[in-house]
Design a protein around this motif. Structure first.
Motif: not given
Length: 69
Positions: A21-41
């Motif tokens: 697990m790395s910051g880059d991989k987590l960032e990818h997951v977050l950006n992927e979901h943000a593109g679908q309208g999800w906001r990190l809670k």
């Protein structure tokens, strides 16, 4: 009018996101979901159930929310 929300919880463990697990991989997951309208809670460190056998592995529970249209 009252806003309604829906939630999505992802269980992330190292092998699910391609190795260590790395910051880059987590960032990818977050950006992927943000593109679908999800906001990190929330992000919570947890023991996530493994694929084989009892017990679990270190992982993250990542909770997203978005307004229901």
């Amino acid at each position: 009018m009252v806003e309604r929300y829906e939630y999505k919880v992802l269980e992330l463990r190292e092998k699910m996101i391609g190795g260590k697990m790395s910051g880059d991989k987590l960032e990818h997951v977050l950006n992927e979901h943000a593109g679908q309208g999800w906001r990190l809670k929330a992000i919570t460190s947890a023991e996530v159930k493994g694929r084989i056998g009892p017990g679990g592995v270190e992982g993250l529970l990542v909770t997203f929310e978005r307004i229901v249209q």
